[in-house]
Design a protein around this motif. Structure first.
Motif, PDB file in Angstrom:
ATOM      1  N   HIS A  28      13.415 -17.729  44.953  1.00  0.00           N
ATOM      2  CA  HIS A  28      12.173 -18.435  45.254  1.00  0.00           C
ATOM      3  C   HIS A  28      10.992 -17.496  45.034  1.00  0.00           C
ATOM      4  O   HIS A  28      11.118 -16.282  45.190  1.00  0.00           O
ATOM      5  CB  HIS A  28      12.195 -18.926  46.697  1.00  0.00           C
ATOM      6  CG  HIS A  28      13.475 -19.589  47.080  1.00  0.00           C
ATOM      7  ND1 HIS A  28      13.768 -20.884  46.726  1.00  0.00           N
ATOM      8  CD2 HIS A  28      14.562 -19.125  47.732  1.00  0.00           C
ATOM      9  CE1 HIS A  28      14.969 -21.192  47.166  1.00  0.00           C
ATOM     10  NE2 HIS A  28      15.480 -20.132  47.779  1.00  0.00           N
ATOM     11  N   PRO A  29       9.830 -18.037  44.710  1.00  0.00           N
ATOM     12  CA  PRO A  29       8.646 -17.191  44.582  1.00  0.00           C
ATOM     13  C   PRO A  29       8.314 -16.512  45.912  1.00  0.00           C
ATOM     14  O   PRO A  29       8.511 -17.085  46.992  1.00  0.00           O
ATOM     15  CB  PRO A  29       7.540 -18.173  44.181  1.00  0.00           C
ATOM     16  CG  PRO A  29       8.247 -19.374  43.671  1.00  0.00           C
ATOM     17  CD  PRO A  29       9.530 -19.454  44.427  1.00  0.00           C
ATOM     18  N   TYR A  56       9.232 -21.250  49.292  1.00  0.00           N
ATOM     19  CA  TYR A  56       8.785 -19.873  49.095  1.00  0.00           C
ATOM     20  C   TYR A  56       9.505 -18.916  50.042  1.00  0.00           C
ATOM     21  O   TYR A  56       9.866 -19.282  51.165  1.00  0.00           O
ATOM     22  CB  TYR A  56       7.268 -19.767  49.320  1.00  0.00           C
ATOM     23  CG  TYR A  56       6.500 -20.664  48.386  1.00  0.00           C
ATOM     24  CD1 TYR A  56       6.311 -20.310  47.061  1.00  0.00           C
ATOM     25  CD2 TYR A  56       6.022 -21.903  48.830  1.00  0.00           C
ATOM     26  CE1 TYR A  56       5.640 -21.156  46.186  1.00  0.00           C
ATOM     27  CE2 TYR A  56       5.352 -22.750  47.966  1.00  0.00           C
ATOM     28  CZ  TYR A  56       5.164 -22.375  46.643  1.00  0.00           C
ATOM     29  OH  TYR A  56       4.516 -23.220  45.785  1.00  0.00           O
ATOM     30  N   GLY A 123       9.337 -13.723  39.076  1.00  0.00           N
ATOM     31  CA  GLY A 123       7.981 -14.062  38.666  1.00  0.00           C
ATOM     32  C   GLY A 123       6.923 -13.490  39.587  1.00  0.00           C
ATOM     33  O   GLY A 123       7.215 -12.698  40.484  1.00  0.00           O
ATOM     34  N   VAL A 125       3.887 -13.224  42.487  1.00  0.00           N
ATOM     35  CA  VAL A 125       3.845 -13.556  43.902  1.00  0.00           C
ATOM     36  C   VAL A 125       2.416 -13.932  44.281  1.00  0.00           C
ATOM     37  O   VAL A 125       1.482 -13.799  43.486  1.00  0.00           O
ATOM     38  CB  VAL A 125       4.332 -12.378  44.772  1.00  0.00           C
ATOM     39  CG1 VAL A 125       5.740 -11.968  44.372  1.00  0.00           C
ATOM     40  CG2 VAL A 125       3.372 -11.193  44.687  1.00  0.00           C
ATOM     41  N   LEU A 246       2.692 -20.108  40.937  1.00  0.00           N
ATOM     42  CA  LEU A 246       3.997 -19.486  41.127  1.00  0.00           C
ATOM     43  C   LEU A 246       5.073 -20.407  40.582  1.00  0.00           C
ATOM     44  O   LEU A 246       5.143 -21.582  40.959  1.00  0.00           O
ATOM     45  CB  LEU A 246       4.254 -19.211  42.614  1.00  0.00           C
ATOM     46  CG  LEU A 246       3.213 -18.355  43.344  1.00  0.00           C
ATOM     47  CD1 LEU A 246       3.654 -18.093  44.773  1.00  0.00           C
ATOM     48  CD2 LEU A 246       2.914 -17.058  42.615  1.00  0.00           C
ATOM     49  N   LYS A 248       8.536 -21.970  40.405  1.00  0.00           N
ATOM     50  CA  LYS A 248       9.743 -22.175  41.202  1.00  0.00           C
ATOM     51  C   LYS A 248      10.945 -22.332  40.270  1.00  0.00           C
ATOM     52  O   LYS A 248      10.862 -22.954  39.225  1.00  0.00           O
ATOM     53  CB  LYS A 248       9.620 -23.413  42.091  1.00  0.00           C
ATOM     54  CG  LYS A 248       8.541 -23.284  43.155  1.00  0.00           C
ATOM     55  CD  LYS A 248       8.491 -24.517  44.040  1.00  0.00           C
ATOM     56  CE  LYS A 248       7.383 -24.407  45.061  1.00  0.00           C
ATOM     57  NZ  LYS A 248       7.288 -25.614  45.922  1.00  0.00           N
TER      58      LYS A 248
END
Length: 249
Positions: A28-29, A56, A123, A125, A246, A248
């Motif tokens: 998850h981000p 998140y 990725g 944040v 962000l 996902k």
């Protein structure tokens, strides 16, 4: 929903922290959530859970860890006007000791921690903060433009000062979309204009909004400033920001 308390190694010791993330495994981000001056406590943990429910991994560090684990002071169940002078008398000196140099050393550690968690995707944040945490989020985003894609501050303090390293002077380093949600008395019109001019000059996508009828601290349900309508407005601004910036899995 999984939650845990953690110890994050930093250059200056071990920062205690709270984390919440979605059920069901996967990645998850990451969201780095900076506390207000009253510190990591149930109301912030509940906000982290809310964000985790939207997909998140949320990390809430005790930024005053050098002075001990949270809670550093005994907080009343409801923080009203009568409690504030005593609390500020103990907490403001800790804030004054939390220099920009400390902020950046810690930000390196917090982002490194997120990057190493198996629950956190590769990725970018987000860095978000409340009250004093808004400035910490902006400093983190400016120092790590390759990592931070969203920066948000709610009822912020000290974003525009005379200091050479005032957060508004760091705006050219941002590569993040920015949202500021202000209480009516948080910043003067001149300070808001100066901050927005810096964002415009740097080409930073942003929104800056005064939440009507609010007092400083409006998101915090354990304070006299709490405004449930403004808290919902904050979610209505924050969640789309995170969704846009962000990715996902």
């Amino acid at each position: 929903m999984p939650t845990m308390t953690l110890q994050i190694p930093t250059e200056d010791g071990q920062a205690d922290a709270f984390a919440a993330y979605p059920d069901g495994g996967g990645q998850h981000p990451g969201v780095l959530l900076y506390m207000d001056i009253f510190g990591v406590r149930p109301v912030l943990e509940e906000m982290a859970r809310e964000l985790a429910g939207h997909g998140y991994y949320v990390l809430v560090p005790n930024v005053f860890y050098r002075n001990g684990p949270a809670p550093l002071v005994e907080l009343p169940e409801h923080i009203g006007a009568e409690a504030r002078p005593t609390l500020f008398g103990r907490l403001v000196p800790l804030l004054e000791e939390h220099t920009p140099e400390r902020v950046l050393r810690d930000a390196d550690a917090y982002l490194g921690f997120l990057a190493g968690r198996p629950e956190v995707g590769a990725g970018p944040v987000a860095a978000i903060g409340y009250c004093m945490g808004a400035a910490l989020a902006m400093r983190t985003a400016a120092a790590h433009p390759d990592r931070v894609a969203a920066a948000a501050g709610f009822h912020p303090s000290a974003l525009v000062t005379d200091a050479p390293d005032s957060p508004h002077r760091l705006v050219p380093g941002l590569n993040a979309e920015v949202h500021l949600g202000l209480a009516e008395s948080d910043m003067t019109p001149e300070a808001i204009s100066e901050f927005e001019q810096a964002l415009d000059a740097a080409g930073v996508a942003h929104t800056c909004e005064i939440y009507p009828g609010t007092l400083h601290g409006f998101t915090m349900a354990d304070t006299a400033a709490f405004d449930p309508v403004a808290l919902q407005r904050h979610w209505d601004r924050l969640l789309p920001l995170l969704d846009r910036t962000l990715a996902k899995g």
